[in-house]
Structures are given as structure tokens and as C-alpha cells.
Design a protein around this motif. Structure first.
Motif, PDB file in Angstrom:
ATOM      1  N   GLU A 385       0.825  -1.207   0.000  1.00 31.97           N
ATOM      2  CA  GLU A 385       0.000   0.000   0.000  1.00 31.97           C
ATOM      3  C   GLU A 385       0.861   1.259   0.000  1.00 31.97           C
ATOM      4  N   LYS A 388       2.125   1.648  -3.463  1.00 30.98           N
ATOM      5  CA  LYS A 388       1.030   2.099  -4.344  1.00 30.98           C
ATOM      6  C   LYS A 388       0.756   3.576  -4.143  1.00 30.98           C
ATOM      7  N   THR A 389       0.772   4.026  -2.895  1.00 32.07           N
ATOM      8  CA  THR A 389       0.542   5.450  -2.611  1.00 32.07           C
ATOM      9  C   THR A 389       1.645   6.304  -3.220  1.00 32.07           C
ATOM     10  N   GLY A 394      -2.267   8.957  -4.800  1.00 34.31           N
ATOM     11  CA  GLY A 394      -3.569   9.091  -4.149  1.00 34.31           C
ATOM     12  C   GLY A 394      -4.585   9.805  -5.004  1.00 34.31           C
ATOM     13  N   LYS A 493      -5.755  12.918   2.188  1.00 32.99           N
ATOM     14  CA  LYS A 493      -4.935  12.511   1.043  1.00 32.99           C
ATOM     15  C   LYS A 493      -3.539  13.082   1.128  1.00 32.99           C
ATOM     16  N   GLU A 496      -1.703  10.784   3.554  1.00 33.86           N
ATOM     17  CA  GLU A 496      -1.931   9.349   3.372  1.00 33.86           C
ATOM     18  C   GLU A 496      -0.637   8.541   3.547  1.00 33.86           C
ATOM     19  N   LEU A 497       0.509   9.041   3.044  1.00 34.68           N
ATOM     20  CA  LEU A 497       1.774   8.334   3.178  1.00 34.68           C
ATOM     21  C   LEU A 497       2.206   8.240   4.644  1.00 34.68           C
ATOM     22  N   ALA A 500       0.172   5.576   6.284  1.00 33.58           N
ATOM     23  CA  ALA A 500       0.630   4.254   5.848  1.00 33.58           C
ATOM     24  C   ALA A 500       1.868   3.809   6.624  1.00 33.58           C
TER      25      ALA A 500
END
Length: 645
Positions: A385, A388-389, A394, A493, A496-497, A500
């Protein structure tokens, strides 16, 4: 001595190299004509093999040649040329240098052996558990050997000595050997003790009491029916053996420290011989220094032969006899409890594991599934994930989508324009202006219409625009909620990292800790991997202790006579103790520091300065300060004390 021997030959070679060069250059200088003969070629070959650093095998060969030559035979022969005399003198002096290096090596190894033995006794004395373990180890020491051999060995067991003492006492009093003769009352009557001398049984169990009979702790309390005396007897029976064992360790340590000082002082005299003698008097000075008195030999050849054949062998024999009774027990004596208890315990453990093999297999399967689930769900999937981010940035919404917010806003705009067209009769220009107001959140015309309608709510609800304006406000509230959620979504957003990595952090911490622990076990199994320069902590701690001991010796230099000013030169005892610690630093550098590195070369250079007997004490203190400053950080010496704790 072979068990604890430390290779100090590198020190002897480096220490005697200047002396070997000086003696060879002063002995070979001659203007005599060159005469070639068999003896000349032999002497020249021997002299070539004795080039610095002098090899001990070459020294032995030269000694054999000098013995075959018959002492002064070459000098007294009429056909002996001046060149042969010079060559022979050079060979003898180089042999003296080789014997000097051998003497340094012998005395240094003896001092280090004694120091290691004293450290072992000190470690045992320091811990109560170690004292109890040593008492157990030494109780049955060599008992099997005494059982098979009728004679008492050099180090018989405590139990064997005690039994032999009791049997001898019974025979001396002509009493029969039966179990009733071994009762405490009988033993106290046969082998009494006084306030200042222990009984023979106690002395046989702890032989050091023969040399220190006035210790008050050795008086064993006589059994009594009085409750207080009985408790005291029990207390004495439990703890007195441990106290006596600790006193035995202390006694042997002190004796070894006395021997250590003697060897160190002899080593110091030898070390100072390098700068305190000339080339002509060196063999005689060496013989006097090793023998401890004046030499009765006549010439240099007799001196070197006397050193090699008499002084050194007799000194080695004397040292072996002196240290034998103070050495640690043999390896078999130290490991016999493990050999006795570990096999049955291991057999019991294997049997228990075999009986519970089904549950152990289930535990193994559960552990495997747990580890696999942890790796997949807590480590691999969150890592995917994160990747992917990082890759997509995002693009999708977290709470709402921008298309839904736009659709709700368009619906609100259509509802408001329809109301304005039907009831407020706006033209196209007014509708265009109202559309712009709606996009910025301004619904003033609708609110004004709603304010008029609520004046007559029932009539407006049935025939007016109250319900339409109310529904428009509901739609406006929905649009406002969507826009607020969109703002929150945008904030999420942007972080988001971060979220994670926060979810991944516990798994990374667990994996790091487990990996570090397994790496530590792996390095320990391989003998200790270098976590930093200088190898494992144990080696760096020994080097740190040697550095501290050297600085302490230099600072607390003994004063000369009764004067209050410290001496600028070092005493033989201080010089010897200093060389023992410096040799430990040399061994540490040669075995633990990277070969060919600037660290090793610089460290060995400083060690060479400390080994130089001609360097004053103040300059050696500056060398120690430079070593702390230069190598303390890279070798971790500044944290050794905390790490050791």
C-alpha cells in the motif's frame, strides 16, 4: 604454562631490534684483511642467520656451533685470523641478543600467566555463586584418580584429604574403622580445635589454613543441645565452608600477586638492560640480571652458554614449582559437575520432548502460521500500500468523490434557478447572475422568498413556495456537507503516506528487534563479530582495562627514597608491570584491529613508544593521553564502563 601462554615474541623482536642493530654494527667494524676459510664461512653464515629480528632457531644453531667449537678454541688457535675473532665476537653478541629476547619472552609470559591466574581467583572470590560452584568443583577433585592410585596426587580432593586425615587419626589412637567413629562428637574429640587453630579436619579440607591458622572464622561451633547454640551450629555449618572457600581464593590471589610483582621486577631489570649496558659488557650484564647476582664465568661465550644451559632452564623449573600450588584447578576438575549432571538432564529433556511431540508439533505449526500471517498482513501488504501510494499519488478519494460533490452542486443550481424562474420571474441575465451566486454559496433570493413564506406557513405550504424553498435549503446543507467532507478528504490525502508508515511502524520495529537479536546470537556463536573496530566487547574491555592500568602505573610512580618529589625514571617493578599491560595492548592490536589500516599502524606506534625504556614517564603520560584522544572514540572506550555494567 602452555594452557595460558600468550604469544609475546613480537614484542621481544621489536624490543630487541635496536639493540641487535647496535651490537652488530659495533662488533663487525674491523680493518683486518679478508681471509677466506671454512670457519670464516661458517661464522659468516651464522651471523647472516642472526640478522634482526633474531630467530630463536638460529640462536640454538649458533649455540650448538659454539659448543662444538670448544669455547675459546678458535681464539687460542694460532691459525685463527683477526677476521674470525671479529666474526665470532659478533656471533656471540647476536646470540646474547637472542637469549635476551628469549628471556624477555619467558619472564613476560610468566608474568602474564600469573596475572591471568590471579584474575581467575579474583573473579571467583567476587561472586558468592562462583565461590559455591568452586567449592563443589574442588570437593571431588581428582577423587577418581585417588581411588585408582594408592598414592596422593599433587592436588588431591578435599574429601580425600579429610578421609585420609580421619583414618590416620583413628589408627593413631588404635580405634576401629566403623561408622560410629565418624560421628561429629568422635571427630571433635579426636581432632580438637582451639580459638586460634582449626581442627585437622578443617585444615585438610582447606589447606591454606596451615599458613594462616589464626583466622577467627575457621573455628567450627561445637554441636550443643541449647537452641541458640544449635542454630548457630547450623548457620556455621552452612556458611562457614563458603567463607573458607572465599578465604582460600583470596589467599591464592595474594600469593600470585606477590609472584607477579617478583616477575614484573625481574622483567623491569631486563628491560632497563637495553639502555643501561654497552655492547662489550652485554653478555655478562645479561647473565647477572637473569641470575640475580655476580657471574662466575670468564668470557662472553661462557656467559651465553651458562644462560642457555643453566640459568633459563633452572628458572623455568623454579617458576613451575612456585606457581603449581596456586594455579586454578584442572579442566577436568572444573567441568566434572557438568559431565555428571548434563547427560541425565539432557536425557530427561529428550524423553519429555518425545512424549509431548504431538503438542510440540502443533505449537510449531501455530508458530509458523502466526509468523506467516504477521509477515503478510502486517508487513508485506502495508508495504504494498505504501508503494502504491507513492506510485499513484492518491488519485481516488478517501471519503467522497469530486464527481458527487459537483452533481449535488449542479442539482442545487437547477432547483434554485427553477424556483427563481417560476415565482420570481427572473430573465436570462438575472438567472445568469443568480447562477454565479449559487456557485459561491449565496442563496439570498431563495432565503428572502423563504422569509416571506414563513409569515403564513400553512397557506404557503399549501399554495406557495415554502416547501420548494425548504427543500432547496436541505439541498444546500447537503452541498455544504459534501464540500466539508471534500476538504477533510483532501487533508487525509495529503497525509496518506504518513498514515501508511504509521501502520507499518510496529511491524518494522518488531522485525528490527528480532533481526538484531538473531544477529547478536550468530556473532556470539561464531566467536563474536566486530560490532565496531576492535572486535567484540570483551576484547575492547580488556584493552580499556590495560590502558587504565598503564595510566595508573605512570601516575602513581613510586617515589625515590624518602623524597617528596616523584622520580622522572621508572622503577624496575613499574617497568615490568607496564610491559605486561603494554603487551596486552600489542596483542589486542595484532589480533583485533584491521590489518594494514592506519588505525592499527598508529596504535602499534603508540604501543612501541610505551615499550621504550628510555622514554621518560612524563612523555609516556602524553602518549597515553594521545591514545585516549585518538583511539578512544573509534574503539568505543568512552562507553566501555557503561556497556560492561
Amino acid at each position: 604454562m602452555s594452557r595460558l601462554r600468550i604469544d609475546s615474541s613480537n614484542f621481544a623482536r621489536s624490543f630487541t631490534r635496536p639493540l641487535s642493530t647496535r651490537l652488530s654494527s659495533s662488533s663487525i667494524a674491523s680493518d683486518a684483511p679478508q681471509v677466506v676459510s671454512e670457519s670464516t664461512e661458517t661464522l659468516r653464515s651464522l651471523l647472516g642467520s642472526l640478522k634482526p629480528p633474531v630467530s630463536q632457531s638460529a640462536v640454538d644453531e649458533a649455540l650448538k656451533y659454539l659448543a662444538r667449537a670448544g669455547g675459546n678454541a678458535l681464539v687460542n688457535t694460532e691459525h685463527t685470523s683477526e677476521q674470525e675473532k671479529v666474526l665470532k665476537s659478533a656471533v656471540v653478541h647476536q646470540v646474547a641478543v637472542g637469549l635476551y629476547a628469549r628471556s624477555l619472552d619467558i619472564y613476560l609470559n610468566e608474568a602474564m600467566e600469573i596475572e591471568l591466574e590471579a584474575e581467575w581467583w579474583a573473579n571467583v572470590e567476587r561472586s558468592g555463586i562462583s565461590v559455591a560452584w568452586f567449592l563443589l568443583q574442588s570437593t571431588m577433585e581428582f577423587l577418581l584418580q585417588d581411588f585408582f592410585n594408592d598414592s596422593i596426587t599433587a592436588l588431591p580432593s578435599r574429601l580425600s584429604r579429610a578421609l585420609r586425615t580421619i583414618v590416620d587419626a583413628l589408627r593413631a589412637h588404635r580405634l576401629p574403622l566403623r561408622l560410629s567413629s565418624f560421628t561429629p562428637s568422635t571427630l571433635f574429640r579426636l581432632l580438637p580445635s582451639t580459638a586460634f587453630r582449626p581442627s585437622a579436619v578443617t585444615t585438610s579440607l582447606f589447606p591454606h589454613l596451615e599458613h594462616e591458622p589464626t583466622l577467627t572464622s575457621v573455628v567450627w561451633t561445637r554441636p550443643s543441645l541449647d537452641p541458640s547454640r544449635c542454630l548457630q551450629t547450623i548457620w556455621s555449618a552452612i556458611f562457614l565452608p563458603l567463607d573458607l572457600a572465599r578465604e582460600e581464593c583470596r589467599y591464592k590471589r595474594k600469593k600470585l600477586e606477590i609472584l607477579m610483582n617478583q616477575r614484573a621486577e625481574q622483567l623491569g631489570h631486563l628491560a632497563q638492560l637495553r639502555v643501561a649496558t654497552t655492547s662489550d659488557a652485554f653478555p655478562k650484564s645479561l647473565a647477572v640480571s637473569i641470575g640475580g647476582g655476580s657471574s662466575l664465568q670468564q668470557d662472553d661465550i661462557q656467559h651465553v652458554q651458562y644462560i642457555s644451559s643453566s640459568l633459563l632452564p633452572s628458572h623455568i623449573a623454579e617458576h613451575t614449582n612456585a606457581i603449581r600450588q596456586f594455579q586454578r584447578p584442572s579442566r577436568l576438575s572444573l567441568i566434572w559437575p557438568k559431565l555428571l549432571f548434563i547427560p541425565p538432564l539432557a536425557l530427561y529433556a529428550l524423553r519429555s520432548l518425545y512424549v509431548s511431540r504431538a503438542s510440540i508439533a502443533q505449537i510449531g505449526r501455530d508458530a509458523k502460521e502466526t509468523a506467516a500471517g504477521f509477515m503478510k498482513n502486517s508487513l508485506i501488504d502495508p508495504l504494498k500500500e505504501v508503494l502504491k501510494t507513492v506510485r499513484t499519488g492518491g488519485e481516488d478519494g478517501v471519503i467522497v468523490r469530486k464527481e458527487g460533490v459537483a452533481a449535488d452542486l449542479s442539482s442545487l443550481e437547477r432547483m434554485t434557478l427553477s424556483l427563481a424562474r417560476d415565482h420570481l420571474h427572473y430573465d436570462s441575465a438575472q438567472l445568469e447572475a443568480l447562477s454565479k451566486q449559487i456557485r459561491v454559496g449565496d442563496l439570498t433570493p431563495v432565503l428572502q422568498l423563504y422569509e416571506e413564506d414563513i409569515k403564513t406557513p400553512v397557506k404557503s405550504a399549501l399554495t406557495g413556495t415554502l416547501l420548494r424553498s425548504l427543500f432547496i435549503q436541505v439541498q444546500k446543507a447537503k452541498v455544504d456537507i459534501d464540500q466539508a467532507l471534500a476538504g477533510i478528504d483532501k487533508l487525509l490525502k495529503s497525509q496518506e503516506l504518513t498514515f501508511a508508515f504509521v501502520g507499518l511502524a510496529p511491524a518494522l520495529v518488531i522485525v528490527t528487534l528480532v533481526g538484531s537479536y538473531l544477529s547478536h546470537l550468530w556473532h556470539e556463536a561464531r566467536g563474536g563479530g566486530p560490532s565496531r573496530f576492535g572486535g567484540r566487547l570483551k576484547r575492547r574491555t580488556r584493552a580499556w582495562a590495560a590502558m587504565r592500568r598503564i595510566e595508573r602505573l605512570l601516575v602513581s610512580q613510586p617515589r625515590v627514597g624518602d623524597t617528596t618529589s616523584p622520580s622522572t625514571s621508572l622503577s624496575p617493578l613499574t617497568t615490568g608491570l607496564l610491559l605486561v599491560s603494554v603487551t596486552r595492548l600489542r596483542a589486542f592490536a595484532e589480533h583485533s584491529l584491521p590489518s594494514g589500516s592506519r588505525l592499527r599502524e598508529g596504535f602499534l606506534g603508540d604501543v612501541g613508544d610505551l615499550e621504550d625504556p628510555a622514554m621518560p614517564r612524563e612523555e609516556k603520560l602524553r602518549v597515553i593521553e594521545r591514545m585516549w584522544r585518538s583511539w578512544g572514540g573509534v574503539l568505543g572506550w568512552h562507553y566501555i564502563a557503561a556497556e560492561s555494567v
